[in-house]
Design an enzyme around this catalytic site. Structure first.
Site, PDB file in Angstrom:
ATOM      1  N   ASP A 175       0.915  -1.130   0.000  1.00 64.84           N
ATOM      2  CA  ASP A 175       0.000   0.000   0.000  1.00 64.84           C
ATOM      3  C   ASP A 175       0.959   1.185   0.000  1.00 64.84           C
ATOM      4  O   ASP A 175       1.567   1.494   1.033  1.00 64.84           O
ATOM      5  CB  ASP A 175      -0.843  -0.017   1.277  1.00 64.84           C
ATOM      6  CG  ASP A 175      -1.785   1.167   1.348  1.00 64.84           C
ATOM      7  OD1 ASP A 175      -1.395   2.259   0.887  1.00 64.84           O
ATOM      8  OD2 ASP A 175      -2.893   1.029   1.860  1.00 64.84           O
ATOM      9  N   HIS A 176       1.155   1.815  -1.159  1.00 61.81           N
ATOM     10  CA  HIS A 176       2.296   2.741  -1.247  1.00 61.81           C
ATOM     11  C   HIS A 176       2.179   3.926  -0.277  1.00 61.81           C
ATOM     12  O   HIS A 176       3.161   4.574   0.035  1.00 61.81           O
ATOM     13  CB  HIS A 176       2.550   3.184  -2.695  1.00 61.81           C
ATOM     14  CG  HIS A 176       1.627   4.263  -3.188  1.00 61.81           C
ATOM     15  ND1 HIS A 176       0.379   4.011  -3.667  1.00 61.81           N
ATOM     16  CD2 HIS A 176       1.789   5.609  -3.279  1.00 61.81           C
ATOM     17  CE1 HIS A 176      -0.189   5.142  -4.031  1.00 61.81           C
ATOM     18  NE2 HIS A 176       0.639   6.141  -3.812  1.00 61.81           N
TER      19      HIS A 176
ATOM     20  N   HIS B 238      -5.559   3.027   1.212  1.00 65.64           N
ATOM     21  CA  HIS B 238      -4.766   4.176   1.661  1.00 65.64           C
ATOM     22  C   HIS B 238      -5.415   4.930   2.838  1.00 65.64           C
ATOM     23  O   HIS B 238      -4.778   5.190   3.847  1.00 65.64           O
ATOM     24  CB  HIS B 238      -4.551   5.167   0.522  1.00 65.64           C
ATOM     25  CG  HIS B 238      -3.967   4.555  -0.720  1.00 65.64           C
ATOM     26  ND1 HIS B 238      -3.073   3.523  -0.691  1.00 65.64           N
ATOM     27  CD2 HIS B 238      -4.154   4.828  -2.040  1.00 65.64           C
ATOM     28  CE1 HIS B 238      -2.724   3.200  -1.929  1.00 65.64           C
ATOM     29  NE2 HIS B 238      -3.370   3.975  -2.768  1.00 65.64           N
TER      30      HIS B 238
HETATM   31  C1  BG6 Z   1      -3.255   4.796  -6.340  1.00 66.95           C
HETATM   32  C2  BG6 Z   1      -4.608   4.886  -6.981  1.00 66.95           C
HETATM   33  O1  BG6 Z   1      -3.198   3.730  -5.441  1.00 66.95           O
HETATM   34  O2  BG6 Z   1      -2.997   6.003  -5.636  1.00 66.95           O
HETATM   35  C3  BG6 Z   1      -4.683   6.077  -7.910  1.00 66.95           C
HETATM   36  O3  BG6 Z   1      -4.862   3.696  -7.702  1.00 66.95           O
HETATM   37  C4  BG6 Z   1      -4.281   7.335  -7.200  1.00 66.95           C
HETATM   38  O4  BG6 Z   1      -5.980   6.216  -8.469  1.00 66.95           O
HETATM   39  C5  BG6 Z   1      -2.962   7.149  -6.473  1.00 66.95           C
HETATM   40  O5  BG6 Z   1      -4.144   8.354  -8.185  1.00 66.95           O
HETATM   41  C6  BG6 Z   1      -2.657   8.332  -5.600  1.00 66.95           C
HETATM   42  O6  BG6 Z   1      -1.357   8.201  -5.103  1.00 66.95           O
HETATM   43  P1  BG6 Z   1      -0.510   9.479  -4.676  1.00 66.95           P
HETATM   44  O7  BG6 Z   1       0.738   8.893  -4.098  1.00 66.95           O
HETATM   45  O8  BG6 Z   1      -0.286  10.284  -5.924  1.00 66.95           O
HETATM   46  O9  BG6 Z   1      -1.337  10.198  -3.681  1.00 66.95           O
END
Ligand code: BG6
Length: 504
Positions: A180-181, A243
């Site tokens: 989950d980045h 997230h």
């Molecule tokens: C991803 C989603 O996990 O997270 C995307 O699939 C979203 O739809 C993205 O744009 C948002 O990541 P960040 O790091 O740009 O907030």
């Protein structure tokens, strides 16, 4: 022997994620000397590249991030990269992969340590691990084997349970790293540091002093080229299930007994287990869903969601989701949590806002309301930092109170670079540190919590509101917040400002 020497095998290596995030992150670890000297990166995908062609592609991907004149570091890194044309759905190809891995290991005298990163469509999450196991590539007798999968982990509770069971047939839970980045973001980890390294916050961090908590993750972009995927997912599954709930976990958890992976994840799990179920009957009162409509932003026409490439013209998929819920435990009993996310909102911001309770007695004529002062904003991105809004005396006669900011911006720390989430997470998969990865229990709890919402939204019992692209979502989202004088905070790009008309 270095216990971290390894081969990093990436499935789906011709895809966008590999070139935009994974390889630049691995390169960054390389130049910081955070990779072992013995490592090899193997790209796998159906495209028929030679090693040289794949290296060229990766070289140009890295050059976008490393603009230095001296290309010797890139040259050195590129020499660690290889490629194998590979069809993940063909079982015969796994025997070829096994041979290739052996050859690469022998060539560089690397032991059997291997990471398998599945940067592929989720449909392959149960196929690739199974086929790998069939040729014993899950066997750890000659070195560790780890598989990394990206969200989505299932598309609902049932499919998530199925995926979990399929993976656990051949792999042990400790071998599976679910990315989950958001957990890899420095500022998400900083939530723990802010809470548990400062004696001043923890005594206030509970139902006695906190009025409500907001978590926002907004994006100004639309679905871009991902209409096909997004239309079968939507904001709830794409952002909330993973997230946003993980951020809530970090904000609401009890102090862990130590920083080891299980202590932290056990505490997050307890938060998820304490989420008050949203019954199907309640969904209408506790959730808002919306979809962006065509609009004009800064003089430019912007398409509505249903006109985007890959999206069904009659789609009912939500691009905005807001939920109000409670955490039923001693710390949070009665404190409402409001979370929202959406595409094509005014600006890209992720932040947590802690609204402290107002004083019990208003002494001053124009006491700032609970919504305007007494706030702690923890900014995840951009303009990462922390902001406290407090009431202060306006100089002059009488006791006029005005709100002022006390803020810290990471950008004030000269020369400090915030590493990308992938850099941190990839480094951890090599070290075998699973603290920042989701365990199957957390994933299932999160799905279980949201399943009534998914069902009710599918059955169209909750209205889908349109909102013009570039606005803060459906107006009805304000009704979610219980008290009349309260609204969501309207954050600006810059942490110190807010307001519906601020510069975005
Ligand atoms: C991803 C989603 O996990 O997270 C995307 O699939 C979203 O739809 C993205 O744009 C948002 O990541 P960040 O790091 O740009 O907030």
């Amino acid at each position: 022997m270095d216990k971290n020497e390894h081969i990093y095998a990436i499935f789906g290596a011709s895809g966008d994620l590999t070139k935009r995030k994974l390889v630049p992150a691995i390169y960054s670890l390389f130049i910081q000397k955070l990779l072992p000297t013995k490592f090899t990166l193997l790209g796998l995908s159906r495209s028929n590249y030679s090693d040289e062609q794949f290296r060229d592609k990766m070289r140009s991907a890295i050059s976008e991030f490393d603009e230095s004149e001296d290309t010797s570091r890139i040259d050195e890194f590129i020499n660690h990269i290889y490629y194998l044309p590979f069809d993940s759905e063909k079982s015969e190809d796994y025997g070829i992969l096994k041979e290739k891995l052996k050859k690469l290991r022998d060539g560089r005298e690397i032991n059997g340590n291997t990471v398998f990163y599945l940067s592929t469509p989720p449909e392959l999450y149960s196929i690739i691990p199974k086929y790998l196991a069939k040729v014993n590539l899950n066997d750890q007798s000659d070195g560790w084997k780890r598989i990394i999968i990206e969200k989505p982990f299932g598309t609902d509770l049932e499919s998530a349970i199925k995926l979990k069971n399929e993976l656990l047939e051949d792999w042990q839970e400790e071998q599976i790293y679910r990315i989950d980045h958001y957990l890899g973001k420095e500022t998400v980890q900083n939530l723990l540091v802010t809470r548990f390294s400062n004696g001043i916050f923890e005594p206030l961090w509970n139902r006695n002093y906190i009025h409500h908590i907001e978590v926002t993750s907004s994006e100004s972009i639309g679905v871009e080229k991902r209409g096909g995927y997004y239309d079968s997912s939507g904001a709830l599954k794409d952002m909330v299930q993973n997230h946003l709930l993980h951020i809530v976990g970090m904000v609401a958890m009890e102090p862990p007994s130590s920083l080891d992976a299980d202590s932290i994840r056990n505490e997050v799990l307890k938060v998820f287990q304490s989420l008050r179920p949203i019954n199907k009957e309640n969904v209408k009162n506790c959730t808002i869903r919306g979809q962006y409509l065509a609009s004009t932003i800064k003089g430019e026409h912007v398409l509505g969601y249903r006109e985007e490439e890959g999206v069904d013209k009659n789609s009912d998929t939500e691009t905005y989701a807001a939920i109000k819920f409670y955490i039923d435990n001693w710390r949070w009993g009665g404190v409402p949590f409001y979370i929202r996310t959406g595409k094509r909102l005014p600006t890209r911001v992720t932040e947590v806002v802690i609204h402290f309770k107002p004083t019990p007695h208003f002494l001053f004529a124009k006491d700032a309301t609970a919504n305007e002062c007494n706030l702690l904003v923890i900014r995840i991105q951009p303009d990462e930092g922390i902001l406290m809004k407090i009431g202060m005396k306006t100089p002059g006669n009488g006791y006029e109170v005005q709100n002022v900011n006390m803020d810290f911006h990471y950008s004030d720390l000269n020369g400090v670079r915030i590493p990308s989430a992938y850099e941190r997470l990839i480094g951890d998969t090599i070290k075998g540190d699973s603290t920042l990865f989701a365990r199957s229990e957390e994933v299932l709890e999160a799905w279980e919590f949201l399943q009534p919402v998914i069902d009710s939204w599918k059955e169209e019992e909750t209205p889908l509101f349109g909102y013009p692209a570039g606005t803060w979502g459906p107006e009805h989202a304000d009704d979610l917040i219980e008290e009349n004088n309260l609204t969501w905070r309207y954050p600006c790009k810059n942490l110190s400002n807010d307001g519906i008309y601020c510069e975005l």
